[in-house]
Design an enzyme around this catalytic site. Structure first.
Site, PDB file in Angstrom:
ATOM      1  N   GLU B 407      40.803  70.702  14.684  1.00  0.00           N
ATOM      2  CA  GLU B 407      39.909  70.844  13.772  1.00  0.00           C
ATOM      3  C   GLU B 407      40.245  70.267  12.596  1.00  0.00           C
ATOM      4  OE1 GLU B 407      39.264  74.814  12.191  1.00  0.00           O
ATOM      5  OE2 GLU B 407      41.214  75.639  12.829  1.00  0.00           O
ATOM      6  N   GLU B 416      39.595  63.931   6.266  1.00  0.00           N
ATOM      7  CA  GLU B 416      40.991  64.532   6.422  1.00  0.00           C
ATOM      8  C   GLU B 416      41.927  63.794   7.500  1.00  0.00           C
ATOM      9  OE1 GLU B 416      40.817  68.811   6.733  1.00  0.00           O
ATOM     10  OE2 GLU B 416      39.729  68.770   4.759  1.00  0.00           O
TER      11      GLU B 416
END
Lengths: 604, 604
Positions: B407, B416
């Site tokens: 994740e 990210e």
């Protein structure tokens, strides 16, 4: 966190249970070693330490003070030093992980603090609580001994824990994230001056060992009178309480209850205490119109208007005999009527003395005039009163005054330009007329206050903050020496030409090793005869709160006990403004502040 | 002030009595003309107006909205203009005197706003509430008319009150002290798009005339469904309520109660609603270690881990038949284990499908490892699980994985650095292995949000704020057009060489005259087959709150209805970092943001 009472225990095998136990006994925070379960040094090791999920984030932040490992990162042994650094950095990483805005506590052991300071500067989250013994126990014993040699005293002084903290404070550049936690011990009761000096530091809390408690006749755990006084001073300066006790101590709820009571007894319930240690730019009522809020604060002062009323009453009696009272008129001019509190005092004085008074109210703020006009119509319909919406310096009166009444004073006496205003109003006064007040005097003294210094420093990016004088409700301060008289202004001033510039140098003596952060400013004013108002800390009028002291900052330097501090102040005037300059000298001259009035100045 | 319901009355002869009456009827604020008692123009006049002492300062500030005189300082008549200015300045001086942090309200009448803007900029205290009709009633009628000529429509559009407000907003330089108060009228029910556009403005309140209420069968005053919807939208955007009623209206408490209920029905009770409209710098979990607080917020998402569990469950069933289940081992690698929520989902999936799973948890944050280790010891003692304290890009596994679970997604999908991380982890995966998620896609659209623009502008003094992308819980926004697909990343990516740079230009159309303040960013991700997570506003996964949208600011410009807005985005990579650049073009190219990644960038 608001005021808290914290339970400190050197070990625990369950942090959640300790919190529960502490809560049940009236503590809202706990302090435990961050390695409560002995975390191994290697963080990669899969050891059964406690998990981050033990508490939720809010509890980690609000219910825990983490005591970092008691290692010495400034040890003379390189091996020990490196090992200590590793341990401390690991502790900090874990603390930062658990708390995103929390507090870690580290004990200071001696004068070497360089490596610790570097580590503190590198940690960005939360606050550092630096645990320091309140005094050197040896020092304490010298204060009661006549036989100690000077060398012995000097050596002991070098070991004064305040000196360790002072070095650290300079090394971390006065960071507002680094606070002091003062540790008491039953081996040593510090002197008054030692306690007072700590009040000038950014005190977070005081650690009270359970051994300080004694049982009273009812078998209840209490503190001796002398400890009550010491802790009371710290509580009044908003210190929180950390009680250190053994896990099997049966009386911890008694300690908490006792100290909560002591805290409440020493809680200064000043209605304006949200202003403590804040810096405010002084009002300039001559060039800015005050608003309703400001008037309301002034009007709520419980003693100021009563003393004005006393002064007017005494003056009326002296000027008009009982025999003349029914017919002789006294003309009073109120310079700056605001929303009417002084007018009310004057009417009261007239009624009580049964003297005939005609009142002229001069007020330059057109908004205040509305309220005054309304008062004339609704409250003062039967009075001999007239309102003039004018600057007193431009006012041409229909007749001259017997008495001028004014409250044009600022925290430093003349800093709201009362000399200039009252000189300008001289033409309104009869030759034998008098002014209430008839004299105002300013006072100064050197001050240590780490918190005020931090607050000044925060302003530096936007203004020349070290060239400003501030109004501040001084709370966390240490008076390095007593206030002394600075400038005097008398009214009416019939000297020609009038010179309201001033310059004076005053010498003070440091009562103890300390840091000079700035100069405190105060004033008193003589209303009539001996009726006066004062905010000089040595003789403060009880209950008076209209004026907070002033604070003129300097760049911090450490002073030695007995050292002479010369403070020179100037009051300067040019066509547009009035301003102060100030300069401190010890063995050498320090910075000259506010040269030319480029910082704080009062517009004419 | 928090949410308030205000009673507006056009006249009163006693402000304190009106407040008392309003309070008794469930209103906490009142709005009245500042000249409630007809103050004469000359403030020096001793006229019986109302005094500043009528209320205390707290009440002046918290219980009053002053309606300034309804004069036109931008009138074409010079005489009227000058007279209006005098009156308005007098009103403001009186308002500032009474309120030191209060609110004045001024009605807009037309497109000329220059003088008003100058006066607004000169007032320093408190806020300005600008009262604007929600729409031009003529416009409303056109929407239902087929016979209007284009010229008629164009003229009506020039009289769109939003245009008046828009001119004023630019003239006061987007000041955050100037807010909109939208006035409804029973003559006109605005279109959906008109209401939506106001949601992008800094709405302070909505004025609801009592005439909007109708009686229902129980003889109770209610709003029609269509008005409920319109007002509901405004309430959801945190508008306060101002009810305008006649002094002799008997039903004002019914209106207040009804609208308080409507406000509560439309109150978005999102647990994170304290973040609304705030700008946050996106996390960089690859180079910064997340803290417990951040993990806790993520872990509390009610749907994310359930969907991951569903995805793993489906993948296990597809890869291992029921027959093979008792002996065939599936190796799952969890890339970024955090404090264990995905591991728990994977164990649940294995248990529910009765598949044998060996789990490798790779986590680079040594603080999270402590919690994971504790979980292995206390919760997962019977599981086939191993923890590795490693960066996944450097990890050498004892065996290859069937399934990679991660994740690593940010609000913009790849921000990210999940593409870089998952490409680096490709070597961990069997040739027929799969990745959960297997695809992520970013979306953008043009946005109007005056509040976000104000928040960006406040950062400009410290950072190049218009070169940053922010994470923000978008609340007061208007979607100028629907989101469209930007970039896609698929995993595992076995292309050689892998190129994760991207560049794409997308065209949008303004649905209405408006202001472009920036670009909204969203993503969705396919976990397994059609099991997915999405924060695309068109298809948001219900209940998902782990990700707020992104906001990429632009300098504000007014757009015309039907105008094309081309938005170009780049994803750039160098040796140390990844970053986005963005540029808007309409008829001309606007500023190129974040060239070279000097602002927001993600360190590799």
């Amino acid at each position: 966190m608001n005021f808290y009472v914290c339970l400190l225990q050197e070990c625990t095998n369950s942090i959640p249970k300790l919190i529960q136990y502490a809560n049940a006994n009236n503590y809202n925070v706990v302090a435990v070693p961050i390695n409560a379960n002995m975390v191994p040094l290697d963080p990669y090791e899969r050891d059964p330490t406690y998990p981050g999920t033990l508490l939720n984030a809010v509890d980690w932040n609000s219910k825990m003070i983490f005591m970092l490992s008691d290692v010495d990162v400034d040890s003379p042994s390189p091996k020990l030093r490196e090992h200590s650094k590793k341990i401390l950095l690991r502790d900090i990483a874990w603390a930062e992980h658990l708390q995103n805005a929390g507090c870690v506590m580290k004990r200071l052991h001696g004068p070497n603090i360089d490596n610790l300071a570097e580590i503190i500067k590198a940690k960005t989250k939360g606050n550092w609580f630096i645990q320091v013994p309140i005094s050197n126990p040896t020092m304490g014993s010298f204060e009661h001994r006549k036989d100690a040699t000077e060398a012995e005293i000097a050596e002991a002084e070098a070991n004064d824990p305040w000196t360790w903290w002072n070095s650290l404070r300079f090394a971390v550049k006065h960071s507002s994230k680094v606070k002091v936690v003062i540790e008491l011990t039953d081996l040593d009761r510090p002197s008054k001056e030692t306690v007072r000096r700590w009040l000038g530091e950014p005190i977070e809390a005081v650690i009270i060992p359970s051994s300080l408690f004694v049982r009273n006749k009812s078998n209840y755990h209490v503190l001796q009178k002398s400890w009550q006084t010491i802790i009371g001073h710290l509580l009044a300066a908003r210190a929180n309480i950390i009680i250190s006790a053994n896990p099997n101590d049966m009386f911890i709820s008694q300690y908490a209850d006792y100290l909560r009571k002591l805290a409440s007894d020493n809680n200064d319930t000043h209605v304006l205490n949200s202003y403590e240690n804040l810096l405010e730019i002084p009002l300039q009522p001559l060039c800015d119109n005050l608003d309703s809020y400001t008037y309301e604060v002034f009007e709520s002062d419980p003693v100021k208007y009563k003393l004005y009323q006393d002064a007017v009453q005494a003056a009326l009696i002296d000027r008009v005999s009982d025999k003349d009272a029914p017919k002789k008129l006294t003309v009073v001019m109120l310079l700056g009527g605001g929303r009417g509190p002084l007018a009310r005092a004057i009417f009261n004085a007239a009624a009580l003395t049964k003297r005939k008074v005609r009142l002229y109210i001069i007020e330059k703020n057109p908004n205040a005039i509305r309220t005054l006009s309304h008062m004339v119509q609704t409250l003062w319909g039967d009075k001999d009163v007239r309102i003039f919406s004018k600057d007193m310096r431009d006012f041409s009166p229909p007749e001259l005054a017997d008495i001028l009444v004014s409250e044009l004073l600022g925290s430093f006496g003349d800093n709201e330009l009362s000399p200039e205003c009252l000189d300008g109003a001289l033409k309104l006064l009869k030759a034998d007329g008098l002014s209430i007040p008839y004299k105002s005097t300013s006072y100064i003294n050197p001050i240590m206050s780490a918190v005020l210094h931090q607050n000044v420093s925060q302003l530096v990016s936007t203004v020349p903050a070290f060239d400003y004088g501030y109004v501040s409700l001084l709370k966390n301060i240490y008076h390095i020496d007593k206030p002394q008289t600075l400038f005097e202004f008398a009214h009416p001033n019939r000297v020609v030409p009038i010179d309201n510039t001033r310059c004076k140098e005053i010498s003070f003596t440091a009562q103890k090793d300390c840091v000079l952060h700035g100069i405190g400013g105060y004033f008193d004013t003589m209303l009539y005869k001996d009726i006066h108002l004062s905010i000089n800390p040595l003789a403060h009028t009880p209950g008076l709160f209209s004026w907070f002291p002033m604070f003129f900052p300097t760049h911090p330097r450490t002073l030695k006990e007995g050292e002479t501090i010369s403070v020179k102040f100037w009051r300067c005037i040019d066509a547009d403004k009035v301003w102060y300059e100030w300069q401190v000298s010890t063995r050498e001259a320090w910075e000259h502040h506010n040269a030319g009035g480029t910082g704080y100045h009062m517009r004419l």
